[in-house]
Design a protein around this motif. Structure first.
Motif, PDB file in Angstrom:
ATOM      1  N   SER A1205       2.979   2.729 -54.027  1.00 33.25           N
ATOM      2  CA  SER A1205       1.725   3.293 -54.538  1.00 33.25           C
ATOM      3  C   SER A1205       0.601   2.295 -54.271  1.00 33.25           C
ATOM      4  CB  SER A1205       1.844   3.536 -56.036  1.00 33.25           C
ATOM      5  OG  SER A1205       1.788   2.290 -56.699  1.00 33.25           O
ATOM      6  N   GLU A1331      -2.692  11.156 -50.211  1.00 33.41           N
ATOM      7  CA  GLU A1331      -2.442  11.184 -51.661  1.00 33.41           C
ATOM      8  C   GLU A1331      -3.609  10.492 -52.336  1.00 33.41           C
ATOM      9  OE1 GLU A1331       1.359   9.668 -52.812  1.00 33.41           O
ATOM     10  OE2 GLU A1331       2.465  10.856 -51.343  1.00 33.41           O
ATOM     11  N   GLU A1332      -4.830  10.979 -52.089  1.00 34.56           N
ATOM     12  CA  GLU A1332      -6.015  10.315 -52.659  1.00 34.56           C
ATOM     13  C   GLU A1332      -7.160  11.311 -52.680  1.00 34.56           C
ATOM     14  OE1 GLU A1332      -8.053   7.589 -49.896  1.00 34.56           O
ATOM     15  OE2 GLU A1332      -6.440   7.986 -48.495  1.00 34.56           O
ATOM     16  N   PHE A1360      -3.263  17.452 -50.568  1.00 34.85           N
ATOM     17  CA  PHE A1360      -3.080  16.492 -51.655  1.00 34.85           C
ATOM     18  C   PHE A1360      -1.636  16.562 -52.140  1.00 34.85           C
ATOM     19  CE2 PHE A1360      -2.944  15.913 -56.346  1.00 34.85           C
ATOM     20  CZ  PHE A1360      -3.046  14.527 -56.329  1.00 34.85           C
ATOM     21  N   SER A1362       1.499  13.983 -54.400  1.00 34.95           N
ATOM     22  CA  SER A1362       1.660  12.809 -55.245  1.00 34.95           C
ATOM     23  C   SER A1362       3.141  12.487 -55.259  1.00 34.95           C
ATOM     24  CB  SER A1362       1.160  13.106 -56.649  1.00 34.95           C
ATOM     25  OG  SER A1362       2.032  14.048 -57.236  1.00 34.95           O
ATOM     26  N   ARG A1363       3.535  11.513 -56.032  1.00 34.72           N
ATOM     27  CA  ARG A1363       4.963  11.164 -56.083  1.00 34.72           C
ATOM     28  C   ARG A1363       5.775  12.291 -56.719  1.00 34.72           C
ATOM     29  NH1 ARG A1363       7.507   8.331 -53.278  1.00 34.72           N
ATOM     30  NH2 ARG A1363       6.307   9.777 -52.033  1.00 34.72           N
ATOM     31  N   GLU A1436      -6.050  14.475 -66.372  1.00 37.55           N
ATOM     32  CA  GLU A1436      -4.942  14.255 -65.438  1.00 37.55           C
ATOM     33  C   GLU A1436      -4.472  15.598 -64.886  1.00 37.55           C
ATOM     34  OE1 GLU A1436      -0.592  12.017 -65.133  1.00 37.55           O
ATOM     35  OE2 GLU A1436      -1.506  12.315 -67.093  1.00 37.55           O
ATOM     36  N   THR A1478       0.991  14.069 -62.295  1.00 34.13           N
ATOM     37  CA  THR A1478       0.755  13.470 -60.964  1.00 34.13           C
ATOM     38  C   THR A1478       0.220  12.048 -61.052  1.00 34.13           C
ATOM     39  OG1 THR A1478      -1.510  14.271 -60.916  1.00 34.13           O
ATOM     40  CG2 THR A1478       0.170  15.718 -59.968  1.00 34.13           C
ATOM     41  N   TYR A1480      -2.915  11.488 -61.261  1.00 34.33           N
ATOM     42  CA  TYR A1480      -4.254  11.523 -60.658  1.00 34.33           C
ATOM     43  C   TYR A1480      -5.210  12.255 -61.579  1.00 34.33           C
ATOM     44  CZ  TYR A1480      -2.608   9.731 -56.234  1.00 34.33           C
ATOM     45  OH  TYR A1480      -2.103   8.908 -55.266  1.00 34.33           O
ATOM     46  N   VAL A1502      -9.761  16.327 -56.603  1.00 32.52           N
ATOM     47  CA  VAL A1502      -9.080  15.087 -57.002  1.00 32.52           C
ATOM     48  C   VAL A1502     -10.120  13.973 -57.030  1.00 32.52           C
ATOM     49  CG1 VAL A1502      -7.314  13.408 -56.375  1.00 32.52           C
ATOM     50  CG2 VAL A1502      -6.922  15.851 -55.984  1.00 32.52           C
ATOM     51  N   SER A1505      -6.825   7.957 -58.671  1.00 33.55           N
ATOM     52  CA  SER A1505      -5.573   7.653 -59.358  1.00 33.55           C
ATOM     53  C   SER A1505      -5.859   7.064 -60.733  1.00 33.55           C
ATOM     54  CB  SER A1505      -4.787   6.655 -58.511  1.00 33.55           C
ATOM     55  OG  SER A1505      -3.916   5.923 -59.327  1.00 33.55           O
TER      56      SER A1505
END
Length: 1619
Positions: A1205, A1331-1332, A1360, A1362-1363, A1436, A1478, A1480, A1502, A1505
């Motif tokens: 990350s 992923e941002e 988009f 995320s993990r 979030e 997520t 984010y 988005v 993070s």
């Protein structure tokens, strides 16, 4: 040295004078040290006695060693000693007595002494050596670290015992050390400091200095006792004891080289380390956590330094460089006029202090001057006076000019002056054009361009113009295109409509020319014709021609230039009658008599020099002796000698000339000033002139100077002479002084200073108002309201003798020349207009006028007024001033965050050490704070001779200010103190306690009509056909099914850098290769079903085959980015870590990589003996596995996805078979993928959605994927775009790094690509996988650049993931275009979303992160209460979908992150659905667009993070927003990153320019963050390009950077602590 054998007293007088000159030039900063030494050697060469001599001892200086408290004087520098000894009897040595005031010096010493007890925790900035060995514009010797040059150093070694360099701890300069030290030095000792002070090895405390015989360490112990603490540090991170007790290698502190200590052997590989501290050949890498296929060295900065320190890009042409620079150029901010400024909401307004002094007197009554007497023989016009003297007194001398040595060069008589002026007038009117056309007519404006050394030509030109009735505009001689303020002079000429310039032949020859010999077109100047006015080029008029001399009227006679505070140059027009009246008033006030002699040292082109020395002089047939600046520099005493020789009655000087005369004054017994009846001090209105006048009088009273002849006066270009002290009666008492309180002055109130003598200002009067004038004092701001008697205001004058207008600028004129004062009720007090003088002052007892400053030197800070001159004086009273040149210091204010901020800039002497400079700067801060009660924002020292100069050698303030704001000042030392002076920051946000239940909040939202922020992708739909169910249950089955039904369909095509296909995989080929690999895995009896297998492959088809081979064998594949062969040390530990964490049973890889893993280089960074089994899959035998594994349920793990990350955490998530097929189906629906389609993929296939698209999607949907490994773009930038064009690709997927490469690298080559036939009109969607937060500016630049190649503006969009869910959004082929909104940043910091118009101040553009995928539900949740939020809140992003990951396999470094990231329930609302968090922050907005079903479309935005956000002052900041601002601050900032450290904001900036720009960045970064984010930057770190670590996805790893900063591993160019 050159003068070893020279007895200076025996030298001839002229040589001694020339030596004194040189000393003076050096002290004024007009000559470099090197130039000084050279000229001096040359002068003394003929007198040197060529015999060996013992080391010289100068009698005048005692040879006792200097006390250890001072830096030793350069022992062998005889120049220094000789100058010292010769100056001991002079008044104050080299101090510039313009600002000299013994009282003030004492005050400053007292103020500093007050702070002596307390220690000031100011960390010294850290600087790389090369940064401050810089040369200014002229060459000069770089300041050596010692205060002498080479030979001096060696001589010093003989005379003193050289102690070894003190051992310095390696972390002496690290931030923690500072914090600990400051805590220790402060009275409240925090736990960190108390542990520091017990028992561990630590730097010796101040109280026991190490005994060092006669040696001053390069860096003294860094806390001097006379500092005051500026800020109490918070609790500090405590350093590990073993780090504390490290012994340092002997470090040269000045080079600040970081030498890694030997005990600290290689640490275990951990994600938080960055490349090793020693900088070898730099391979640019991401942080160790992840290596990436595209080495950062190429992508961001393949820079090499050329010889002169300008970075060049090794592989990129200058054209591209230019493009890059244009891309980096800051965008123009929107016009703020269109928006209401919301400063009221933002700024904390300080509460007014009840003790503020307020004016209490009555309203002032206008002061009248004595009536202007009428003398019968006064001429009707000034020209008439000249005509009269020319005819009747032709032999009488009018002007004597001096040569450079101060000897008379020529004398112009009144007869000659008259005849030449007439000749010139005739020539101007009749002889300039061809026979029949007249070029000049009366009333036209003409520029006069004459050097200061040639007054005669100027006089003739001026009077010639007056006789021809054209209007002269005297200006300075332009010396080069780069002159300070040259374009502003162009503005003056333009506004006055000047097209013709008069000049002398010599001057014309000296003007800068083009190669063809024409005079250069100066920047901003109108086209000019040049006319030479030397006598030989003039035509004698015919007998019957006489110049027309009308009676003086209100037409303009001449225009005098004036530079304003902002640097604009305007022309003040003076009418003929005003010129005449002014001469009459001066004659009456100064009592001029016919035939007197006057010595003029001032500039004769304007101001007092012109009024007295050229105009009034002619009216009274005075003989003027003009002493130009050049003569004064060569012989400062020349004006005194002229007064003596010519028995002059009047002298016209400035304080500077008094000071120079005192400095050059040697026991010259042969001079007498007894003849003077008036010594007019032109800048007597400067409050600091008092001390110069006093000192001059003290020294020269013994030479016949009478006290009553000193006549200070006040004047301004607009009002002309405002007041002048009349010559006194011998023996009469001298006028009293006013001793005022500076505190009162700052509030504009006159208070006699009683309590604190430290902050007193002594001012002398400037006499009475001029004859025939009326004077008022009005408030300087707002309507011109009359002041009270005890109030300071602007002096305004009504008189016939004053300027009439700013020529050609009617708007400005009204405000200055037509002011009607009003009383307290706002009622005008009369009809007559007054002129603003620009002087601030008051009327004292006996109607004497006192001036305390100028409007243009006024700094309004937090509602209080400070005078720039006062601040300069305080700075110069801080002893010892061996750091800066006294005459080269300037103060101005810049507006940052709704208030003025004070900036001081000075030129540093070449021999000043870092330590001295820093100490002097910190003492100046304290002195100004103590005496003026105002905080300094910035104090910058620049190398000698680098500040822009005015024609007469002062500092050009507005240009200096512009340099400061543009980042072109190139300081060598800088100290910023925003914490002390920025007092208007908004209040910190107090978080509300959660008292109200979340349910009631929700009800409140619904009542208020707010929607709950959620959004849903379209339905995944049911699959009816059983055959398809079977095909799509598991990817392994899908591949087998395709191999049977469509064996020769090519699923994958792999391209190389040339665009040539180097590998393909049809369905059946892929199936066969997977079988071979599965067979090999089955053969290894050690590998069991369900075990993890690491795949280590470069991007390609082998990776895909290995993945399916694992699935066939029932193993769980773990895809890992291979180590970078050029940088194993940084990238291999990450590979090792993933292998260890995933407990992999074996590694599948290629032969090359297998060799690398077992190589010697690898052994240096990891233990290569403990690798698991390594299977090389290049040449496997053709075998089939005994069976193909089929998982018992779809919930089984299909593969592990490992990724680092941005906060540097390595996380692996488990992806089940069900999730894989749901995700592939979702993507198929969104992008309409099927067998006949082709897509192109150019991104790294190691994790997240990139891996899914590269390895999984084609097998599921059957479309063909063209694979372009991103590292191939390094050798062929256009590979990706030309592939799109060649294959007519409709859908392509890339990463931001690829997009950035193309934008920066191909920006200038679009024409070339077009010519090659590259056409992108086929591209329907180009999706950036990330992923941002979408990088809007990059996407827009890309779209705009390649629009010419047919790329549709709508094509570029973003995804988009995320993990917890690898793909939440993905812009598909259907559905509305991605939309952009503008949100208010102030609200965003409070976690609220407020949409504003485009271009509104403080707005942030955000782009939608693609469409939500089918089957995905998204809701915005408060991360604290876990309750759903309305759509006007930032929260979030939680996601629910069939393709959520099943959970973390492990989180390395933070095992505490529990399962609740994956199955969390809302605290209310819908308590049954399981959501994944997520991590984010974002928001959902309903747009006007319609989706496929016809409903209004909900867009997900988005913002950033959650882990990365910075909590400062209770508000939430996103690093990328601050970084965007920082990158715009200066053209040399390549990249920046921010993080917090003990509540301080740290900004790290990569410098892509030359190192001398490094310190320019500090104030600009501080300004921009304060302006746009209302935060004070605590530390600014300037580093080389490529230092900020970036991970494989092109995201900055700020936590790594923070760790490296704290561990002191960044090797910064400069670190500034804005404490």
């Amino acid at each position: 040295m050159s003068d070893r054998g020279v007895d200076l007293s025996a030298l001839p007088k002229e040589v001694r004078d020339q030596l004194a000159e040189l000393d003076l030039e050096l002290s004024e900063g007009d000559i470099t040290q090197k130039g000084y030494e050279k000229k001096r050697t040359k002068l003394l060469a003929p007198f040197i006695i060529q015999t060996p001599v013992a080391p010289p001892q100068n009698d005048a200086q005692p040879s006792a060693p200097s006390s250890s408290s001072h830096a030793p004087a350069p022992a062998n520098s005889s120049r220094y000693r000789e100058r010292r000894s010769r100056r001991t009897h002079r008044n104050g040595g080299t101090r510039d007595d313009r600002y000299r005031s013994d009282i003030h010096t004492e005050a400053v010493q007292a103020a500093l002494a007050k702070n002596k007890e307390e220690k000031m925790a100011l960390p010294m900035p850290t600087k790389r050596r090369s940064t401050y060995v810089q040369s200014p514009i002229e060459t000069r010797t770089p300041p050596d670290s010692s205060s002498g040059s080479e030979d001096e150093t060696s001589a010093r070694r003989q005379s003193s015992v050289v102690a070894p360099q003190p051992q310095v701890h390696p972390y002496l300069q690290s931030p923690d050390y500072w914090m600990n030290r400051s805590a220790q030095g402060s009275s409240t000792s925090s736990s960190a400091s108390s542990t520091l002070s017990h028992g561990e090895a630590k730097p010796q405390p101040q109280s026991q200095p190490q005994p060092q015989p006669q040696y001053k360490p390069q860096y003294q112990p860094l806390y001097q006792p006379h500092h005051q603490p500026l800020q109490q540090p918070q609790q500090l991170p405590h350093r590990q004891p073993q780090e504390q007790s490290r012994t340092a290698a002997v470090t040269d502190m000045l080079a600040l080289s970081r030498i890694a200590p030997s005990e600290n052997s290689a640490p275990p590989p951990d994600v938080t380390a960055v490349a090793p501290p020693s900088r070898g050949p730099r391979v640019d890498l991401p942080s160790n956590a992840v290596a990436r296929g595209m080495s950062r060295g190429h992508s961001r900065s393949s820079m090499m330094e050329t010889a002169d320190g300008v970075p060049v890009n090794s592989r990129v042409s200058t054209k591209i460089q230019q493009l890059l620079n244009t891309l980096k150029r800051p965008k123009r901010p929107p016009l703020s006029e269109f928006f209401t400024d919301d400063s009221e909401e933002i700024v904390q307004v300080p509460q007014p202090d009840p003790n503020t002094p307020r004016p209490e007197g009555r309203q002032i009554i206008p002061v009248k001057g004595e009536p202007l007497g009428v003398v019968s023989n006064w001429p009707p016009a000034l020209q008439a006076a000249l005509a009269r003297w020319g005819a009747t007194q032709g032999k009488s001398p009018a002007l004597t000019a001096l040569d450079i040595t101060g000897k008379p060069l020529y004398t112009l008589t009144y007869g000659k002056l008259w005849s030449r002026s007439v000749k010139l007038a005739y020539t101007l009117l009749n002889k300039l054009g061809t026979k029949n056309e007249q070029i000049l007519k009366p009333g036209d404006r003409v520029a006069l361009v004459y050097p200061n050394s040639d007054p005669g030509m100027f006089w003739v030109a001026l009077y010639g113009c007056l006789l021809a009735e054209v209007i002269p505009v005297p200006i300075e001689v332009p010396l080069s295109r780069k002159d300070a303020g040259i374009s502003q002079v162009g503005f003056l000429l333009g506004s006055c409509g000047v097209g013709l310039a008069l000049t002398s032949e010599i001057c014309l020859k000296g003007l800068p020319k083009t190669p063809t010999g024409e005079i250069l077109q100066f920047k901003g100047w109108p086209r000019m014709k040049w006319v030479i006015t030397d006598s030989k080029y003039l035509t004698k008029p015919s007998k019957d021609w006489q110049p027309h001399i009308p009676t003086a009227n209100t037409d303009p006679a001449y225009i005098e230039y004036k530079a304003s505070k902002e640097g604009t140059v305007v022309g003040v027009a003076v009418s003929k009658v005003a010129m005449l009246t002014h001469c009459q008033a001066l004659t009456q006030a100064c009592n001029y008599c016919e035939g007197e002699t006057l010595v003029n040292v001032l500039d004769f082109k304007k101001d007092m020099g012109l009024w007295h020395g050229v105009l009034t002089a002619v009216m009274n047939r005075i003989h003027t002796i003009s002493v130009p600046y050049a003569v004064m520099k060569a012989c400062p005493l020349s004006w005194v000698q002229r007064v003596h020789m010519n028995k002059a009655r009047v002298a016209l000087v400035k304080c500077r000339d008094l000071h120079w005369a005192m400095m050059a004054h040697r026991d010259q017994r042969d001079i007498s000033l007894a003849s003077l009846r008036m010594l007019i001090v032109a800048d007597g209105a400067n409050p600091w002139s008092v001390s110069s006048c006093d000192a001059f009088l003290n020294l020269f009273q013994s030479y016949g100077l009478k006290p009553e002849v000193i006549c200070p006066c006040a004047a301004s270009p607009e009002a002309m002479t405002v007041a002048i002290r009349r010559p006194g009666v011998p023996g009469a008492p001298l006028p009293a002084r006013a001793i005022l309180s500076m505190g009162g002055l700052s509030y504009g109130v006159i208070r006699v200073n009683t309590e604190d003598k430290n902050s007193a200002l002594t001012v002398q009067d400037v006499g009475h108002v001029m004859p025939g004038a009326l004077m008022c004092i009005v408030r300087p701001d707002g309507p011109p309201q009359l002041c009270k008697t005890d109030e300071i205001g602007e002096i305004i004058i009504n008189s016939r003798a004053g300027g009439m207008m700013y020529y050609g600028l009617p708007g400005l004129t009204k405000n200055t020349f037509e002011v009607i004062p009003v009383n307290a009720n706002g009622v005008p007090i009369g009809e007559i207009p007054f002129v603003r003088s620009g002087l601030l002052g008051f009327v004292g007892p006996g109607s004497l006028i006192f001036v305390v400053g100028k409007i243009e030197g006024l700094l309004m800070v937090s509602g209080r007024r400070h005078n720039a001159d006062d601040l300069v004086a305080t700075a110069l009273a801080v002893e010892p001033v061996k750091t800066v040149y006294r005459g080269r210091i300037t103060v101005f204010s810049v507006t940052v965050f709704y208030d003025e901020r004070v900036v001081i800039v000075a030129e540093q002497r070449p021999d000043a050490s870092e330590e001295d400079s820093f100490q002097w700067m910190s003492r100046v801060l304290q002195a100004i704070d103590s005496i003026h009660q105002v905080g300094l924002y910035c104090l910058a020292l620049v190398p000698a001779n680098t500040l822009p100069k005015t024609p007469l050698g002062g500092i050009h303030i507005s240009d200096t200010k512009q340099f400061f704001l543009d980042g072109n000042l190139h300081p060598c030392n800088i100290l910023m103190c925003p914490h002390t002076c920025v007092t208007n920051l908004p209040k910190p946000r107090q978080k509300q306690p959660v008292g109200v239940g979340p349910a009631s909040v929700m009800v409140g939202n619904l009542v208020a009509g707010k929607r709950i922020a959620q959004a849903v992708g379209r339905d995944l739909g049911m699959i009816e056909d059983q055959d398809l169910v079977r095909k799509h249950q598991y990817l392994t089955e899908a591949l087998q099914w395709r191999a049977q039904t469509d064996p020769d369909h090519a699923l994958y095509v792999l391209l190389n850098a040339k665009g040539v296909t180097v590998g393909t995989a049809t369905c059946v080929q892929l199936h066969k290769r997977a079988e071979k690999i599965a067979a090999a895995l089955y053969e290894k009896s050690s590998i069991n079903t369900g075990e993890n297998v690491v795949l280590l492959y470069p991007p390609g088809i082998d990776l895909i085959a290995a993945f399916y081979g694992c699935l066939y064998a029932g193993c769980v594949p773990v895809n890992v980015r291979p180590p970078h062969p050029q940088n194993l040390a940084a990238t291999l530990p990450t590979v090792r870590m993933i292998i260890d964490v995933s407990k992999a049973a074996c590694i599948l890889t290629t032969q090359n990589l297998m060799r690398t893993l077992r190589s010697k280089e690898a052994a240096a960074s990891v233990n290569i003996k403990t690798w698991p089994t390594i299977i090389d899959t290049d040449d496997l035998p053709r075998r089939r596995p005994p069976q193909i594994y089929k998982p018992p349920t779809a919930e089984m793990i299909a593969y592990l996805d490992f990724s680092v990350s941005t906060t540097g955490m390595l996380t692996g998530v488990k992806i089940s078979h069900a999730a894989v097929s749901a995700l592939c189906r979702s993507i198929k629906l969104q992008c309409e993928l099927y067998s006949s389609r082709q897509i192109a993929i150019c991104l790294d296939p190691y994790c997240g959605l990139g891996f899914v698209l590269w390895c999984l999607a084609s097998v599921y949907s059957g479309h063909q994927s063209i694979l372009i490994p991103p590292f191939e773009l390094e050798s062929c930038l256009s590979l990706w775009l030309s592939t799109l064009s060649q294959y007519r690709i409709r859908d392509t997927f890339c990463s931001y790094s690829v997009m950035e490469l193309c934008t920066k690298g191909l920006g200038t080559q679009t024409e070339l690509l077009k010519a090659r036939g590259v056409n992108l009109s086929c591209v329907r969607s180009c999706v950036v996988i990330a992923e941002e937060r979408p990088r809007l500016t990059l996407s827009q630049s890309f779209s705009k650049l390649f629009k010419d190649l047919g790329l549709s503006a709508r094509a570029v969009s973003t995804a988009f993931g995320s993990r917890v869910n690898l793909a939440v959004c993905l812009q598909g082929t259907t559905g509305p275009d991605p939309c952009t909104v503008y949100v208010d940043m102030k609200s965003l910091r409070h976690d609220r979303v407020r949409l504003v118009e485009r271009g509104a101040p403080q707005s942030l553009p955000l782009m939608e992160s693609g469409k939500i995928l089918p089957g995905v539900r998204v809701i915005i949740v408060n991360p604290e209460t876990k309750g759903p939020l309305g759509d006007s809140h930032l929260g979030e992003i939680w996601v629910n979908s069939p393709h959520n990951a099943s959970g973390y396999y492990t989180i390395y470094g933070e095992e505490s992150l529990q399962a609740n990231h994956f199955n969390t329930k809302l605290s209310f609302g819908d308590p049954h659905t399981l959501w994944a968090r997520t991590g984010y922050l974002g928001f959902v907005k309903r747009t006007e667009l319609l989706d496929a079903s016809g409903d209004r479309h909900d867009a997900l935005f988005v913002v950033g993070s959650l882990d990365e956000t910075l909590e400062l002052r209770g508000l939430r900041y996103h690093p990328s927003d601050i970084e965007t601002s920082v990158s715009r601050a200066h053209r040399s900032i390549a990249e920046s990153a921010v993080f917090t450290w003990t509540n301080l904001l740290v900004v790290v900036s990569e410098l892509c320019g030359s190192e001398q720009d490094a310190l320019d960045l500090v104030p600009l970064i501080t300004n921009v963050v304060l302006e746009e984010h209302h935060l004070i930057v605590g530390v600014v770190v300037v580093v080389d390009p490529g230092v900020i670590p970036i991970n494989s996805r092109g995201e900055k790893q700020r936590m790594h950077l923070r760790d490296s900063f704290l561990a002191d591993q960044l090797d910064p160019i400069y670190v500034a602590y804005n404490m």
